[in-house]
Design an enzyme around this catalytic site. Structure first.
Site, PDB file in Angstrom:
ATOM      1  CD  GLU A   5     -74.906 -43.656 -43.826  1.00 49.26           C
ATOM      2  OE1 GLU A   5     -75.286 -44.821 -43.599  1.00 49.26           O
ATOM      3  OE2 GLU A   5     -74.717 -42.813 -42.923  1.00 49.26           O
ATOM      4  CG  HIS A  50     -65.817 -38.071 -38.171  1.00 50.97           C
ATOM      5  ND1 HIS A  50     -65.869 -39.230 -37.445  1.00 50.97           N
ATOM      6  CD2 HIS A  50     -67.066 -37.543 -38.109  1.00 50.97           C
ATOM      7  CE1 HIS A  50     -67.097 -39.377 -36.954  1.00 50.97           C
ATOM      8  NE2 HIS A  50     -67.844 -38.384 -37.348  1.00 50.97           N
TER       9      HIS A  50
HETATM   10  C1  LIG Z   1     -72.932 -44.983 -40.852  1.00 52.53           C
HETATM   11  C2  LIG Z   1     -72.948 -43.660 -40.149  1.00 52.53           C
HETATM   12  N1  LIG Z   1     -73.662 -42.651 -40.661  1.00 52.53           N
HETATM   13  C3  LIG Z   1     -73.666 -41.442 -40.063  1.00 52.53           C
HETATM   14  C4  LIG Z   1     -72.959 -41.229 -38.928  1.00 52.53           C
HETATM   15  C5  LIG Z   1     -72.936 -39.857 -38.261  1.00 52.53           C
HETATM   16  N2  LIG Z   1     -73.659 -39.936 -36.985  1.00 52.53           N
HETATM   17  C6  LIG Z   1     -73.004 -40.089 -35.827  1.00 52.53           C
HETATM   18  S1  LIG Z   1     -74.034 -40.285 -34.550  1.00 52.53           S
HETATM   19  C7  LIG Z   1     -75.389 -40.135 -35.534  1.00 52.53           C
HETATM   20  C8  LIG Z   1     -76.759 -40.236 -34.945  1.00 52.53           C
HETATM   21  C9  LIG Z   1     -76.935 -41.508 -34.194  1.00 52.53           C
HETATM   22  O1  LIG Z   1     -78.202 -41.556 -33.665  1.00 52.53           O
HETATM   23  P1  LIG Z   1     -78.690 -42.770 -32.795  1.00 52.53           P
HETATM   24  O2  LIG Z   1     -78.403 -44.049 -33.488  1.00 52.53           O
HETATM   25  O3  LIG Z   1     -80.088 -42.510 -32.431  1.00 52.53           O
HETATM   26  O4  LIG Z   1     -77.759 -42.758 -31.511  1.00 52.53           O
HETATM   27  P2  LIG Z   1     -77.526 -41.592 -30.437  1.00 52.53           P
HETATM   28  O5  LIG Z   1     -76.448 -40.723 -30.971  1.00 52.53           O
HETATM   29  O6  LIG Z   1     -78.815 -40.882 -30.255  1.00 52.53           O
HETATM   30  O7  LIG Z   1     -77.084 -42.306 -29.223  1.00 52.53           O
HETATM   31  C10 LIG Z   1     -75.010 -39.927 -36.853  1.00 52.53           C
HETATM   32  C11 LIG Z   1     -75.947 -39.723 -37.968  1.00 52.53           C
HETATM   33  C12 LIG Z   1     -72.209 -42.313 -38.428  1.00 52.53           C
HETATM   34  N3  LIG Z   1     -71.461 -42.199 -37.315  1.00 52.53           N
HETATM   35  N4  LIG Z   1     -72.220 -43.510 -39.050  1.00 52.53           N
END
Ligand SMILES: Cc1ncc(C[n+]2csc(CCOP(=O)(O)OP(=O)(O)O)c2C)c(N)n1
Lengths: 325, 362
Positions: free
Chosen positions: A60, A129
């Protein structure tokens, strides 16, 4: 005219501005290929290309910080925070730069950018959320904070936001993203920033709300009517700068005011409105200005969230108390 | 191991192939047969729970859930190594590790049903709550590592993040601090190729995630995360380094999220069937099973075991469903240790409102 919900209307506003202004860019997490987790930017990448509508890395601060640079270089980024609860890594950029650059550069670098984010509770979501932190943004000098409650307003306000020379925090009540549909003009139009709307005339009490709370107040108004109470409803639409005139004119008529917000109680938007009214319409008041808000706590997870949320009964209860005062 | 697989060489650490055949004898770890069987069963339990939970979600009995499906070997290996006193600083996709620490499925279900009581983790030592803000937890792991170092404890911190999470500033700060402070933290990046819809190629231009360890001056390795033995060997070696030298390690576990991001995600929007099939050939459980069969240690009735596991998962799910209602005081009482007067007043007013509602609203 076309039937649109909030998602369609916001998408339409972005589409119009992307088409008409080559400086406009849309980016954020999952906004490109997927079209956003709420599908708000769906189809825009296909239409306007990967250079102007794209997925960013998951950061972000990176998203907002690069938008500051783009803006200084003459672009007009409209960036998305996936949820308002994840904007905090970007707070440094927002407070230290987005809100201050125009002043710091003595007018040389206005921050004409928009930071969009879905916010608010009532969707049975995980932690972070459901929060409503508009007051935190409104507390930062240099930002303007906009929250639509209808598809029509969402479109017109977002177009105004993108055209605004000042940075706009554009908060989208995700709980009603698809819940409200109405006829929306497909052509370009503006809804002015800084202007509230009187949604319903009334004589006994003024209720100020915005975002997803408008619907809850409208349900409370039905209960109030049964109890013989006439409510005037104001949709604030812009949190900062606040349309004091519309609020004060209404209170001078009704003599009572209640503000309904989803957010935390202390130091919130409702407190600000109560104070403005106390200072500027004191002699018109027949009852103390009231707040219907969340508590000074986190928003509980779904099993406990109903305690925290404002609904028709909570609002009606306060309306009745205020009128009886 | 860390020299030979220095991330600058761009080599992935792998021990068995897709058919379960050992292709890297030199590094084949010594693992008791009973441990291998236990690991397989752990993974099977996690997978059974995952698949059932997706059903529960479809039935509307749980709000949302991030499946681990396809990533089981990572936690399957960690589970055999992490000790009772070691710390777990989780993200949200390492089910097998939580279970190994003593978190119950019931608690996990309760969390995704929306009740904070889940995070009490009463039976799990040194286990902190799930972290939803991506990558923010990694700094906590480094901080815990500092305490371990300061007080000369014999503990290791395990912390997890996804590939997407490595884009956040917090990831870089956490690894950098850990390198500067020399603290016993094992950072496990589960590179499952996606952060929601965003592929790893959009997150970084680096040739791997493991290579980032080089820049921060700590050991790192890229491991085939669908290869139980490679994961086991890498975690075991990292554990030794963390425990004996008190140093951090970064493990990039290359895997594939076979399921959706969460139950509300639709992967067909951003990836192809061909890609899914290609990765399916690397499925961690099939590979481990093939290995076990070749060694004649797959000596249990899998179907029967799955049936038993399903019953157990269901029992815990129903226990979570039957968890008591959410009392008003729980909204307020944990916000502060010393509750401000005004907040007490807010609770009293709310209770007064509820009393009104009970009589006024039919
Ligand atoms: C700071 C933040 N930004 C956005 C989100 C929304 N979000 C939840 S999971 C996710 C993707 C995460 O991807 P990754 O780190 O590759 O982990 P995975 O879900 O593939 O295990 C996002 C963008 C969040 N939870 N926290």
């Amino acid at each position: 005219m076309k039937i649109m919900n909030l998602v369609n209307a916001i998408n339409n506003a972005l589409d119009i501005k992307l088409k008409e202004d080559k400086r406009v860019l849309v980016y954020g997490q999952d906004v490109g290929v997927e079209g956003g987790v709420f599908r708000v930017t769906e189809g825009l990448q296909l239409k306007h290309g990967k250079e102007r509508v794209f997925d960013s890395p998951l950061a972000e601060s990176g998203i907002v910080g690069t938008a500051v640079g783009m803006t200084m270089a003459g672009l007009r980024p409209v960036v998305e925070m996936q949820f308002s609860g994840f904007v905090y890594p970007a707070f440094n950029q927002i407070i230290s730069h987005v809100a201050r650059m125009h002043n710091r550069s003595r007018g040389r670098y206005p921050m004409s950018m928009v930071i969009r984010m879905p916010y608010g509770g009532g969707i049975n979501a995980l932690e972070h959320h459901s929060e409503s932190f508009e007051a935190a943004f409104a507390h930062i000098p240099g930002l303007k904070v906009v929250i639509p409650s209808t598809p029509h307003d969402a479109k017109g306000l977002l177009i105004s936001a993108i055209e605004s020379p000042d940075p706009i925090i554009f908060m989208e009540p995700k709980r009603i993203y698809r819940a409200i549909k109405q006829e929306v003009n497909e052509d370009k139009y503006n809804v002015p920033i800084g202007k509230a709307a009187v949604l319903q005339q009334g004589t006994d009490v003024t209720v100020v709300a915005y975002g997803a709370m408008i619907r809850e107040v409208q349900k409370a108004i039905v209960l109030a009517k049964q109890a013989g109470i006439s409510v005037e409803l104001i949709d604030l639409r812009t949190i900062y700068p606040m349309d004091k005139e519309t609020i004060l004119n209404s209170v001078r008529k009704t003599g009572r005011i209640i503000t309904v917000t989803e957010g935390v109680r202390s130091f919130g938007v409702a407190s600000e409105i109560s104070q403005v009214v106390s200072e500027e319409a004191f002699l018109s008041l027949e009852a103390p200005p009231k707040r219907v808000t969340g508590f000074d706590t986190i928003v509980p997870l779904p099993k406990g969230e109903f305690h925290y949320l404002q609904d028709a009964h909570k609002i009606f209860y306060e309306i009745e108390q205020t009128v009886k005062f | 191991m860390f020299e030979e697989y220095n991330p600058l060489k761009n080599k992935i650490f792998r021990i068995i192939d897709n058919d379960g055949k050992v292709i890297n004898k030199k590094y084949m770890p010594e693992v008791e047969d009973t441990t291998i069987v236990k690991a397989y069963k752990d993974m099977l339990f996690a997978r059974t729970a995952d698949l059932l939970t997706v059903n529960y979600q479809r039935q509307g009995r749980i709000f949302t859930y991030p499946p681990n499906y396809g990533q089981e070997a990572i936690s399957g290996a960690v589970a055999q190594i992490i000790g009772k006193e070691d710390w777990l600083v989780p993200a949200f996709r390492e089910l097998g590790t939580w279970l190994a620490k003593g978190v119950t499925l019931k608690e996990i279900f309760l969390y995704y049903m929306g009740n904070e009581d889940a995070c009490k983790f009463e039976g799990a030592t040194n286990t902190v709550p799930f972290a939803v803000p991506i990558a923010s937890q990694l700094l906590h792991a480094t901080g815990i590592g500092y305490e371990i170092k300061l007080n000369k404890k014999k503990q290791v911190v395990f912390t997890f993040v996804g590939d997407g999470g490595t884009s956040e500033g917090d990831f870089h700060e956490a690894v950098n601090f850990a390198g500067v402070w020399k603290v016993p933290v094992i950072f496990i990046v589960q590179n499952n190729q996606y952060g929601i819809s965003t592929p790893t190629s959009v997150q970084t231009a680096s040739q791997s995630i493991a290579i980032k360890s080089v820049a921060y001056g700590i050991r790192g390795i890229q491991v085939d995360g669908n290869d139980f033995f490679a994961m086991y060997a890498a975690v075991k070696e990292s554990y030794k380094i963390a425990m004996e030298n008190g140093e951090p390690v970064l493990i990039e576990a290359v895997t594939y999220r076979k399921g959706p991001h969460t139950t509300s995600d639709d992967p067909t929007k951003y990836r192809t069937k061909e890609e899914e099939e290609k990765w399916d050939a690397t499925d961690p459980m099939r590979r481990l099973k093939a290995f076990m069969e070749s060694k004649k240690i797959f000596d249990f009735d899998e179907e029967k075991l799955i049936a038993d596991y399903r019953k157990e998962v269901d029992r815990q799910f129903v226990a979570a469903e039957n968890y008591s209602a959410y009392p008003v005081e729980d909204v307020f009482k944990y916000q502060y240790v010393e509750m401000p007067e005004d907040l007490k007043e807010q609770q009293r007013k709310y209770e007064k409102y509820l009393a009104w509602k009970a009589t006024a609203v039919k």
